[in-house]
Write an enzyme that holds these catalytic residues in place. Structure first.
Site, mmCIF file in Angstrom:
data_model
loop_
_atom_site.group_PDB
_atom_site.id
_atom_site.type_symbol
_atom_site.label_atom_id
_atom_site.label_comp_id
_atom_site.label_asym_id
_atom_site.label_seq_id
_atom_site.Cartn_x
_atom_site.Cartn_y
_atom_site.Cartn_z
ATOM 1 N N GLU A 272 1.406 4.275 7.396
ATOM 2 C CA GLU A 272 0.371 3.789 6.491
ATOM 3 C C GLU A 272 -0.223 4.959 5.699
ATOM 4 O O GLU A 272 -0.020 6.127 6.075
ATOM 5 C CB GLU A 272 -0.729 3.111 7.326
ATOM 6 N N ASN B 173 0.821 -1.215 0.000
ATOM 7 C CA ASN B 173 0.000 0.000 0.000
ATOM 8 C C ASN B 173 0.856 1.266 0.000
ATOM 9 O O ASN B 173 0.352 2.361 0.228
ATOM 10 C CB ASN B 173 -0.947 0.005 1.207
ATOM 11 N N HIS C 77 3.346 1.943 2.094
ATOM 12 C CA HIS C 77 3.862 2.410 3.394
ATOM 13 C C HIS C 77 5.389 2.298 3.464
ATOM 14 O O HIS C 77 6.001 1.457 2.804
ATOM 15 C CB HIS C 77 3.174 1.696 4.576
#
Ligand code: F6R
Length: 264
Positions: A143, A136, A138
């Site tokens: 995050e 994602n 990160h």
């Protein structure tokens, strides 16, 4: 950003090991920022080999890891402290007292975060920071939606990250949902950053980091702001980059320039 595209994961590990070796040869007392996860394991194995052969020494170095699960003591097999001891520190000549991992068992996690920042500052700041990247986007446990100037703090993990990391935990074993992580601002303060990514499941994140907009939706895109960020990927992780030939052309031209400068 310097984009280095190599054939496979073994070449990525060797390239990363060269960057770390050069750093330590230039400055023995370097402050190294380190990462856990699957990606750096091959790099750590290569550094262990070079250390055993006397090609590189960590004896004057200081290290700071990116992150740690909140709620796990360093003796827990899934803690990042345990991982670092097993995968690197126990096998090299580093002074363990100079290795730092955020304290997952801190009584007061908020003051522990401030203390971690203070220790990094007292050590003179990170010279070279190693990063992996999540699917994602990160970096560390920052995050999506993480502040681009964030500092070391407590962060909640996304469902995706929890699922990705579930492979390291036994079935039914307690898996933390919170972490202490260096912030994006903390990472950007490092003098040099090297991010390694291998495998097809990182291709989308690598594309978003390099060619997408600068956005908190992809925390790694913040590296577009860094003046010395090297992104080292294998062909699979590079497979969704639009301008792959351009990056290869830049690298070839850079190499010619380096060769010329070395000949002066
Ligand atoms: C680990 C860390 C994470 C990982 C990322 C990729 O300290 O900070 O950001 O770098 O989740 O993990 P792997 O390499 O397992 O795919």
């Amino acid at each position: 950003m310097q984009i280095v595209i190599l054939n496979d994961a073994a070449e990525v590990a060797a390239y990363g090991a060269d960057i770390f070796s050069t750093q330590l040869q230039r400055k023995a007392e370097s402050v190294l920022g380190l990462a856990t996860g699957s990606t750096p394991v091959a790099l750590y194995q290569e550094l262990i080999r070079r250390n055993r052969e006397g090609l590189v020494s960590f004896k004057d170095a200081t290290t700071f890891n990116l992150d740690e699960y909140l709620g796990l003591h360093g003796s827990h097999p899934q803690s990042y402290r345990y991982f670092m001891d097993e995968q690197l520190f126990n096998h090299i000549d580093v002074d363990k007292d100079k290795t730092h991992v955020p304290p997952g068992d801190a009584k007061n996690p908020l003051t522990a975060c401030q203390d971690y920042e203070a220790r990094m500052a007292a050590a003179g700041g990170v010279d070279l920071q190693l990063l992996g990247i999540g699917r994602n986007g990160h970096i560390g446990f920052n995050e999506p939606s993480s502040g681009l100037t964030s500092r070391t703090r407590v962060k909640t993990l996304t469902r995706e990250t929890i699922e990705d990391n579930a492979r390291f935990f036994e079935e039914g074993e307690y898996q933390p949902h919170l972490s202490i992580t260096m912030g994006i601002g903390t990472i950007l303060d490092a003098k040099k950053v090297v991010l390694l990514a291998t495998g097809e499941n990182k291709a989308e994140a690598v594309h978003a980091m390099v060619e997408g907009p600068l956005t908190a939706a992809c925390p790694a895109s913040a590296l577009q702001l860094h003046k010395d960020a090297v992104i080292v990927v294998d062909l699979k992780a590079a497979s969704k980059l639009k301008d792959i030939e351009f990056y290869q052309h830049i690298e070839a031209e850079n190499q010619k320039l380096q060769d010329y400068l070395a000949s002066l």
